[in-house]
Design a protein around this motif. Structure first.
Motif, PDB file in Angstrom:
ATOM      1  N   VAL A   1       0.872  -1.167   0.000  1.00 30.61           N
ATOM      2  CA  VAL A   1       0.000   0.000   0.000  1.00 30.61           C
ATOM      3  C   VAL A   1       0.913   1.222   0.000  1.00 30.61           C
ATOM      4  N   ILE A   2       0.776   2.060  -1.011  1.00 32.48           N
ATOM      5  CA  ILE A   2       1.571   3.290  -1.109  1.00 32.48           C
ATOM      6  C   ILE A   2       0.604   4.455  -1.098  1.00 32.48           C
ATOM      7  N   CYS A   3       0.810   5.385  -0.186  1.00 26.75           N
ATOM      8  CA  CYS A   3      -0.070   6.544  -0.065  1.00 26.75           C
ATOM      9  C   CYS A   3       0.666   7.790  -0.556  1.00 26.75           C
ATOM     10  N   ILE A   4       0.127   8.398  -1.609  1.00 24.00           N
ATOM     11  CA  ILE A   4       0.698   9.613  -2.192  1.00 24.00           C
ATOM     12  C   ILE A   4       0.074  10.818  -1.493  1.00 24.00           C
ATOM     13  N   ASP A   5       0.923  11.728  -1.020  1.00 18.38           N
ATOM     14  CA  ASP A   5       0.475  12.928  -0.306  1.00 18.38           C
ATOM     15  C   ASP A   5       0.441  14.094  -1.287  1.00 18.38           C
ATOM     16  N   TYR A   6      -0.755  14.636  -1.516  1.00 15.10           N
ATOM     17  CA  TYR A   6      -0.929  15.774  -2.413  1.00 15.10           C
ATOM     18  C   TYR A   6      -1.054  17.093  -1.649  1.00 15.10           C
ATOM     19  N   GLY A   7      -0.653  17.101  -0.390  1.00 12.93           N
ATOM     20  CA  GLY A   7      -0.754  18.321   0.410  1.00 12.93           C
ATOM     21  C   GLY A   7      -2.196  18.683   0.679  1.00 12.93           C
ATOM     22  N   ARG A   8      -2.555  19.924   0.381  1.00 12.14           N
ATOM     23  CA  ARG A   8      -3.929  20.393   0.626  1.00 12.14           C
ATOM     24  C   ARG A   8      -4.984  19.635  -0.166  1.00 12.14           C
ATOM     25  N   ASN A   9      -4.569  19.002  -1.234  1.00 16.25           N
ATOM     26  CA  ASN A   9      -5.517  18.266  -2.076  1.00 16.25           C
ATOM     27  C   ASN A   9      -5.784  16.849  -1.573  1.00 16.25           C
ATOM     28  N   GLY A  10      -5.176  16.463  -0.466  1.00 15.29           N
ATOM     29  CA  GLY A  10      -5.448  15.165   0.128  1.00 15.29           C
ATOM     30  C   GLY A  10      -4.432  14.098  -0.232  1.00 15.29           C
ATOM     31  N   CYS A  11      -4.838  12.858  -0.083  1.00 15.49           N
ATOM     32  CA  CYS A  11      -3.972  11.701  -0.317  1.00 15.49           C
ATOM     33  C   CYS A  11      -4.659  10.714  -1.253  1.00 15.49           C
ATOM     34  N   GLU A  12      -3.838   9.890  -1.878  1.00 16.68           N
ATOM     35  CA  GLU A  12      -4.350   8.821  -2.732  1.00 16.68           C
ATOM     36  C   GLU A  12      -3.617   7.541  -2.370  1.00 16.68           C
ATOM     37  N   GLY A  13      -4.362   6.500  -2.076  1.00 17.45           N
ATOM     38  CA  GLY A  13      -3.763   5.208  -1.784  1.00 17.45           C
ATOM     39  C   GLY A  13      -3.668   4.365  -3.036  1.00 17.45           C
ATOM     40  N   VAL A  14      -2.505   3.792  -3.261  1.00 18.38           N
ATOM     41  CA  VAL A  14      -2.295   2.874  -4.379  1.00 18.38           C
ATOM     42  C   VAL A  14      -2.207   1.478  -3.782  1.00 18.38           C
ATOM     43  N   VAL A  15      -3.183   0.646  -4.089  1.00 17.37           N
ATOM     44  CA  VAL A  15      -3.231  -0.724  -3.579  1.00 17.37           C
ATOM     45  C   VAL A  15      -3.426  -1.649  -4.764  1.00 17.37           C
ATOM     46  N   ASP A  16      -2.476  -2.523  -4.980  1.00 18.56           N
ATOM     47  CA  ASP A  16      -2.566  -3.483  -6.074  1.00 18.56           C
ATOM     48  C   ASP A  16      -2.076  -4.831  -5.550  1.00 18.56           C
TER      49      ASP A  16
ATOM     50  N   PHE B   1       7.493  -6.444  -5.032  1.00 16.01           N
ATOM     51  CA  PHE B   1       8.399  -5.469  -4.425  1.00 16.01           C
ATOM     52  C   PHE B   1       9.003  -4.586  -5.510  1.00 16.01           C
ATOM     53  N   ARG B   2       9.433  -5.200  -6.577  1.00 13.30           N
ATOM     54  CA  ARG B   2      10.022  -4.449  -7.702  1.00 13.30           C
ATOM     55  C   ARG B   2       9.008  -3.455  -8.283  1.00 13.30           C
ATOM     56  N   GLY B   3       7.758  -3.871  -8.405  1.00 16.90           N
ATOM     57  CA  GLY B   3       6.704  -2.986  -8.885  1.00 16.90           C
ATOM     58  C   GLY B   3       6.478  -1.819  -7.941  1.00 16.90           C
ATOM     59  N   ALA B   4       6.563  -2.084  -6.636  1.00 14.15           N
ATOM     60  CA  ALA B   4       6.416  -1.016  -5.642  1.00 14.15           C
ATOM     61  C   ALA B   4       7.571  -0.026  -5.749  1.00 14.15           C
ATOM     62  N   VAL B   5       8.785  -0.531  -5.976  1.00 20.17           N
ATOM     63  CA  VAL B   5       9.941   0.350  -6.163  1.00 20.17           C
ATOM     64  C   VAL B   5       9.733   1.225  -7.396  1.00 20.17           C
ATOM     65  N   GLU B   6       9.269   0.640  -8.477  1.00 22.96           N
ATOM     66  CA  GLU B   6       9.016   1.403  -9.707  1.00 22.96           C
ATOM     67  C   GLU B   6       7.934   2.458  -9.490  1.00 22.96           C
ATOM     68  N   LYS B   7       6.891   2.119  -8.746  1.00 31.59           N
ATOM     69  CA  LYS B   7       5.824   3.085  -8.466  1.00 31.59           C
ATOM     70  C   LYS B   7       6.364   4.247  -7.646  1.00 31.59           C
ATOM     71  N   VAL B   8       7.191   3.957  -6.646  1.00 27.09           N
ATOM     72  CA  VAL B   8       7.798   5.012  -5.827  1.00 27.09           C
ATOM     73  C   VAL B   8       8.720   5.870  -6.686  1.00 27.09           C
ATOM     74  N   ARG B   9       9.465   5.246  -7.568  1.00 29.27           N
ATOM     75  CA  ARG B   9      10.348   5.983  -8.478  1.00 29.27           C
ATOM     76  C   ARG B   9       9.540   6.962  -9.334  1.00 29.27           C
ATOM     77  N   GLU B  10       8.412   6.501  -9.833  1.00 28.19           N
ATOM     78  CA  GLU B  10       7.518   7.347 -10.636  1.00 28.19           C
ATOM     79  C   GLU B  10       6.979   8.517  -9.800  1.00 28.19           C
TER      80      GLU B  10
END
Length: 82
Positions: free
Chosen positions: A10-25, A30-39
């Motif tokens: 589960v990766i949660c992207i912080d958009y500041g005042r616009n809130g957060c978005e959780g990425v759950v797949d 692990f490699r896919g999670a690293v690539e998502k964080v890199r993006e």
């Protein structure tokens, strides 16, 4: 036959005042999670948290993997720049 061991990220992207978005797949490795964080980092966005959730034999465990994923993503970015 019941599945007894399941793990996902589960990766949660912080958009500041616009809130957060959780990425759950559930299929993200692990490699896919690293690539998502890199993006995410490459787009100049922040990560609020990154967790690996593991279910084993009826119990669960949550691991904070934010720093590990960021470090691996940064290593990939440096390798790409060379």
């Amino acid at each position: 036959m019941a599945i007894t061991n399941i793990s996902y990220f589960v990766i949660c992207i912080d958009y500041g005042r616009n809130g957060c978005e959780g990425v759950v797949d559930p299929e993200m490795t692990f490699r896919g999670a690293v690539e998502k964080v890199r993006e995410i980092i490459g787009d100049g966005r922040e990560i609020a948290f990154a967790h690996e959730i593991t279910f084993m034999n009826g119990s669960h465990h949550v691991s904070d993997v934010k720093d590990e994923l960021i470090n691996r993503a940064n290593d990939l970015r440096l390798e790409a720049a060379e």
